[in-house]
Design a protein around this motif. Structure first.
Motif, mmCIF file in Angstrom:
data_model
loop_
_atom_site.group_PDB
_atom_site.id
_atom_site.type_symbol
_atom_site.label_atom_id
_atom_site.label_comp_id
_atom_site.label_asym_id
_atom_site.label_seq_id
_atom_site.Cartn_x
_atom_site.Cartn_y
_atom_site.Cartn_z
ATOM 1 N N ASP A 76 -1.772 4.049 -7.400
ATOM 2 C CA ASP A 76 -0.698 4.001 -6.417
ATOM 3 C C ASP A 76 -0.315 5.428 -6.062
ATOM 4 O OD1 ASP A 76 -0.644 1.249 -6.555
ATOM 5 O OD2 ASP A 76 1.050 1.171 -7.921
ATOM 6 N N LEU A 117 2.402 -4.216 -7.314
ATOM 7 C CA LEU A 117 2.081 -3.931 -5.924
ATOM 8 C C LEU A 117 3.109 -4.538 -4.974
ATOM 9 C CD1 LEU A 117 0.064 -2.717 -3.918
ATOM 10 C CD2 LEU A 117 -1.243 -4.844 -4.072
ATOM 11 N N VAL A 118 3.583 -5.744 -5.292
ATOM 12 C CA VAL A 118 4.555 -6.418 -4.424
ATOM 13 C C VAL A 118 5.735 -6.919 -5.242
ATOM 14 C CG1 VAL A 118 2.902 -7.073 -2.632
ATOM 15 C CG2 VAL A 118 3.264 -8.589 -4.573
ATOM 16 N N ARG A 119 6.838 -7.105 -4.552
ATOM 17 C CA ARG A 119 8.077 -7.553 -5.188
ATOM 18 C C ARG A 119 7.963 -9.020 -5.589
ATOM 19 N NH1 ARG A 119 13.011 -9.738 -3.536
ATOM 20 N NH2 ARG A 119 12.320 -9.860 -1.384
ATOM 21 N N THR A 158 14.480 -4.290 -5.436
ATOM 22 C CA THR A 158 13.622 -3.118 -5.319
ATOM 23 C C THR A 158 14.317 -1.929 -5.964
ATOM 24 O OG1 THR A 158 12.700 -3.962 -3.271
ATOM 25 C CG2 THR A 158 12.403 -1.624 -3.707
ATOM 26 N N ASN A 165 9.956 2.999 -7.340
ATOM 27 C CA ASN A 165 8.644 2.783 -7.960
ATOM 28 C C ASN A 165 8.534 1.495 -8.771
ATOM 29 O OD1 ASN A 165 7.897 5.277 -6.895
ATOM 30 N ND2 ASN A 165 8.638 6.323 -8.708
ATOM 31 N N ALA A 175 0.749 -10.613 -2.208
ATOM 32 C CA ALA A 175 0.069 -9.341 -1.936
ATOM 33 C C ALA A 175 -0.884 -9.462 -0.745
ATOM 34 C CB ALA A 175 -0.677 -8.870 -3.182
ATOM 35 N N ALA A 206 1.191 -9.433 2.320
ATOM 36 C CA ALA A 206 1.710 -8.078 2.550
ATOM 37 C C ALA A 206 0.634 -7.181 3.147
ATOM 38 C CB ALA A 206 2.235 -7.487 1.242
ATOM 39 N N GLY A 224 2.092 -4.134 4.760
ATOM 40 C CA GLY A 224 3.088 -3.779 3.751
ATOM 41 C C GLY A 224 2.588 -2.673 2.832
ATOM 42 N N PHE A 225 1.283 -2.514 2.764
ATOM 43 C CA PHE A 225 0.673 -1.416 2.020
ATOM 44 C C PHE A 225 -0.702 -1.139 2.607
ATOM 45 C CE2 PHE A 225 -0.516 -5.251 -0.324
ATOM 46 C CZ PHE A 225 -1.878 -5.086 -0.546
ATOM 47 N N PHE A 255 -3.651 2.713 -3.333
ATOM 48 C CA PHE A 255 -2.716 1.813 -2.669
ATOM 49 C C PHE A 255 -1.477 2.617 -2.296
ATOM 50 C CE2 PHE A 255 -5.504 -0.787 -5.084
ATOM 51 C CZ PHE A 255 -5.609 -1.985 -4.390
ATOM 52 N N LYS A 258 2.203 2.023 -0.644
ATOM 53 C CA LYS A 258 3.200 1.076 -0.161
ATOM 54 C C LYS A 258 3.918 1.699 1.022
ATOM 55 C CE LYS A 258 4.061 -0.692 -4.765
ATOM 56 N NZ LYS A 258 5.055 -0.921 -5.791
#
Length: 130
Positions: free
Chosen positions: A8, A56-58, A64, A67, A86, A89, A94-95, A121, A123
């Motif tokens: 990331d 990677l995703v919430r 949130t 990080n 994901a 997203a 989203g990423f 990746f 975000k």
């Protein structure tokens, strides 16, 4: 078989976190790689559930945080549900996912992991008011 690093980064290129997965085939689709990454990060979380989730995703019902995400209470997560989130997203930007020096844009695009064993990746954060 290939070892692949999932990393990331911020939009400015600062590395945030990384992990490696060994014994992968030489080629995989972007979809397979996203699902693999999510499965691995959820497995690491589920081995010792805590309130903070670095993924990677919430997750559902999480807030949130810098990080990562904070769950209301420590709990196990469903990797398939997270992987579905994901994928959605990725489709709505989203990423970003980079393989080597190029951005991959299609879930069904194959990535040559022998040539590009590091996946990045990034975000993306929606701009306020837009």
């Amino acid at each position: 078989m290939t070892a692949v690093t999932f990393r990331d980064e911020t939009a400015t290129g600062r590395s945030l976190a990384s992990f490696q997965v060994d014994d992968l085939p030489g080629r995989m689709t972007v979809r397979e790689l996203i699902r693999l990454r999510v499965r691995e990060e959820v497995a690491r979380h589920n081995a010792r559930p805590v309130r903070r989730f670095h993924g990677l995703v919430r997750t559902e019902d999480a807030e949130t945080e810098l990080n990562g995400y904070v769950l209301r209470e420590p709990r196990r997560l469903d990797w398939e549900r997270q992987a579905d989130v994901a994928e959605r997203a990725f489709l709505r930007n989203g990423f970003l996912m980079l393989a080597g020096d190029r951005q991959v844009e299609d879930l069904y695009e194959e990535v040559d992991l022998a040539a590009d064993p590091e996946l990045v990746f990034i975000k993306l954060i929606p701009l306020a008011g837009g």
